[in-house]
Design a protein around this motif. Structure first.
Motif, PDB file in Angstrom:
ATOM      1  N   LEU A  85       0.818  -1.207   0.000  1.00  0.00           N
ATOM      2  CA  LEU A  85       0.000   0.000   0.000  1.00  0.00           C
ATOM      3  C   LEU A  85       0.862   1.272   0.000  1.00  0.00           C
ATOM      4  O   LEU A  85       0.337   2.375   0.100  1.00  0.00           O
ATOM      5  CB  LEU A  85      -0.932  -0.005   1.219  1.00  0.00           C
ATOM      6  N   GLY A  86       2.189   1.103  -0.106  1.00  0.00           N
ATOM      7  CA  GLY A  86       3.092   2.247  -0.122  1.00  0.00           C
ATOM      8  C   GLY A  86       3.377   2.820   1.249  1.00  0.00           C
ATOM      9  O   GLY A  86       3.934   3.915   1.354  1.00  0.00           O
ATOM     10  N   ARG A  87       3.047   2.098   2.301  1.00  0.00           N
ATOM     11  CA  ARG A  87       3.272   2.576   3.660  1.00  0.00           C
ATOM     12  C   ARG A  87       4.555   1.971   4.230  1.00  0.00           C
ATOM     13  O   ARG A  87       4.977   0.891   3.817  1.00  0.00           O
ATOM     14  CB  ARG A  87       2.085   2.193   4.561  1.00  0.00           C
ATOM     15  N   ASP A  88       5.132   2.660   5.218  1.00  0.00           N
ATOM     16  CA  ASP A  88       6.293   2.107   5.919  1.00  0.00           C
ATOM     17  C   ASP A  88       5.869   0.885   6.732  1.00  0.00           C
ATOM     18  O   ASP A  88       4.933   0.963   7.546  1.00  0.00           O
ATOM     19  CB  ASP A  88       6.874   3.138   6.892  1.00  0.00           C
ATOM     20  N   MET A  89       6.564  -0.223   6.516  1.00  0.00           N
ATOM     21  CA  MET A  89       6.381  -1.362   7.412  1.00  0.00           C
ATOM     22  C   MET A  89       7.119  -1.064   8.711  1.00  0.00           C
ATOM     23  O   MET A  89       8.249  -0.571   8.687  1.00  0.00           O
ATOM     24  CB  MET A  89       6.941  -2.641   6.782  1.00  0.00           C
ATOM     25  N   GLN A  90       6.503  -1.342   9.845  1.00  0.00           N
ATOM     26  CA  GLN A  90       7.152  -1.055  11.114  1.00  0.00           C
ATOM     27  C   GLN A  90       8.365  -1.957  11.303  1.00  0.00           C
ATOM     28  O   GLN A  90       8.419  -3.084  10.800  1.00  0.00           O
ATOM     29  CB  GLN A  90       6.178  -1.263  12.274  1.00  0.00           C
ATOM     30  N   LYS A  91       9.357  -1.450  12.011  1.00  0.00           N
ATOM     31  CA  LYS A  91      10.534  -2.240  12.363  1.00  0.00           C
ATOM     32  C   LYS A  91      10.288  -2.854  13.737  1.00  0.00           C
ATOM     33  O   LYS A  91       9.840  -2.172  14.665  1.00  0.00           O
ATOM     34  CB  LYS A  91      11.780  -1.363  12.392  1.00  0.00           C
ATOM     35  N   ARG A  92      10.559  -4.141  13.869  1.00  0.00           N
ATOM     36  CA  ARG A  92      10.362  -4.801  15.151  1.00  0.00           C
ATOM     37  C   ARG A  92      11.378  -4.278  16.165  1.00  0.00           C
ATOM     38  O   ARG A  92      12.485  -3.868  15.805  1.00  0.00           O
ATOM     39  CB  ARG A  92      10.511  -6.325  15.009  1.00  0.00           C
ATOM     40  N   VAL A  93      10.998  -4.306  17.435  1.00  0.00           N
ATOM     41  CA  VAL A  93      11.900  -3.839  18.486  1.00  0.00           C
ATOM     42  C   VAL A  93      12.909  -4.912  18.863  1.00  0.00           C
ATOM     43  O   VAL A  93      13.918  -4.629  19.518  1.00  0.00           O
ATOM     44  CB  VAL A  93      11.111  -3.402  19.741  1.00  0.00           C
ATOM     45  N   SER A  94      12.657  -6.160  18.459  1.00  0.00           N
ATOM     46  CA  SER A  94      13.590  -7.259  18.682  1.00  0.00           C
ATOM     47  C   SER A  94      13.245  -8.372  17.709  1.00  0.00           C
ATOM     48  O   SER A  94      12.182  -8.359  17.068  1.00  0.00           O
ATOM     49  CB  SER A  94      13.503  -7.784  20.121  1.00  0.00           C
ATOM     50  N   PHE A  95      14.133  -9.348  17.596  1.00  0.00           N
ATOM     51  CA  PHE A  95      13.835 -10.468  16.706  1.00  0.00           C
ATOM     52  C   PHE A  95      12.574 -11.202  17.151  1.00  0.00           C
ATOM     53  O   PHE A  95      11.788 -11.676  16.321  1.00  0.00           O
ATOM     54  CB  PHE A  95      15.019 -11.443  16.665  1.00  0.00           C
ATOM     55  N   ALA A  96      12.353 -11.292  18.460  1.00  0.00           N
ATOM     56  CA  ALA A  96      11.216 -12.051  18.993  1.00  0.00           C
ATOM     57  C   ALA A  96       9.882 -11.336  18.841  1.00  0.00           C
ATOM     58  O   ALA A  96       8.829 -11.961  19.013  1.00  0.00           O
ATOM     59  CB  ALA A  96      11.458 -12.375  20.465  1.00  0.00           C
ATOM     60  N   ASP A  97       9.894 -10.054  18.539  1.00  0.00           N
ATOM     61  CA  ASP A  97       8.642  -9.321  18.350  1.00  0.00           C
ATOM     62  C   ASP A  97       7.837  -9.958  17.226  1.00  0.00           C
ATOM     63  O   ASP A  97       8.377 -10.655  16.358  1.00  0.00           O
ATOM     64  CB  ASP A  97       8.951  -7.859  18.047  1.00  0.00           C
ATOM     65  N   SER A  98       6.537  -9.703  17.191  1.00  0.00           N
ATOM     66  CA  SER A  98       5.654 -10.506  16.337  1.00  0.00           C
ATOM     67  C   SER A  98       5.253  -9.861  15.011  1.00  0.00           C
ATOM     68  O   SER A  98       4.675 -10.524  14.154  1.00  0.00           O
ATOM     69  CB  SER A  98       4.370 -10.857  17.103  1.00  0.00           C
ATOM     70  N   ARG A  99       5.575  -8.566  14.805  1.00  0.00           N
ATOM     71  CA  ARG A  99       5.064  -7.912  13.595  1.00  0.00           C
ATOM     72  C   ARG A  99       6.060  -6.885  13.073  1.00  0.00           C
ATOM     73  O   ARG A  99       6.477  -5.985  13.786  1.00  0.00           O
ATOM     74  CB  ARG A  99       3.733  -7.221  13.876  1.00  0.00           C
TER      75      ARG A  99
END
Length: 217
Positions: A85-99
């Motif tokens: 959709l042309g939006r920034d994908m969020q960066k996870r705060v750690s490898f274990a984060d879920s999204r």
């Protein structure tokens, strides 16, 4: 701006050492190109050469390999991933984060999670990676230098400092050149900031801009 535009200045700065690099212009240039390439790699974050990857179809969690024709091998740092959709994908705060996306270090691929979430899953489809690239290595006089033109003198001083540092035991001149490079490289950072554009009203110089050049020698 090509390597041929800067080479005379670098040679002049290193005139006392140039014969130690090579006996003739051809031999000297081979090594000068390498020194310039080393300088550009060290200054990659300041050069701030933004590149876009090819579109990549992603629909499932896991490691992903973005390409720019071939696999991307010149990435200094990822900036963002644009979703379908042309939006920034969020960066996870750690490898274990879920999204979102995560990259552990410079020698690992990007890992993405969240396409199978029951709530607010990531949208599958074509994605684009925007990243900061290492500037292209210098191989000839006609190689285009991937560095803001405003910083040409700073790059010359930095390359000269690398040369002198490797050939002169005293290091005094190298330290002097590094100091001069630092003052010029502030202008490079400013050039990248202003290169983003400001507003519909356009760019307006200020006293802060003038301070970048005050007392610079």
């Amino acid at each position: 701006m090509t390597a041929g535009d800067l080479l005379p200045t670098i040679k002049k700065l290193c005139a006392s050492y140039i014969e130690e690099i090579g006996a003739n212009d051809g031999d000297q240039n081979v090594y000068l190109f390498q020194y310039m390439s080393h300088a550009l790699r060290k200054l990659a974050s300041i050069a701030y050469q933004c590149k876009d990857s090819d579109q990549l179809e992603i629909t499932t969690d896991g490691y992903v390999t973005f390409k720019r024709g071939l696999n991307i091998a010149n990435m200094y740092a990822p900036l963002r991933i644009l979703d379908p959709l042309g939006r920034d994908m969020q960066k996870r705060v750690s490898f274990a984060d879920s999204r979102g996306w995560w990259r552990e270090s410079s020698n690992t691929e990007i890992h993405i999670k969240g396409y199978a979430l029951a709530t607010n899953p990531l949208p599958g489809g074509t994605h684009i990676l925007q990243y900061i690239a290492y500037p292209t290595p210098i191989t000839s006089m006609t190689t285009v230098i991937e560095f803001p033109d405003a910083g040409s003198m700073g790059l010359c001083y930095y390359a000269a400092a690398l040369i002198v540092e490797s050939l002169d035991d005293s290091k005094d001149l190298a330290a002097h050149y590094y100091s001069l490079a630092d003052s010029h490289l502030e202008v490079v950072v400013q050039a990248n900031i202003e290169g983003r554009g400001t507003s519909s009203g356009g760019y307006v110089p200020s006293l802060a801009n003038a301070q970048l050049f005050r007392n610079r020698k």
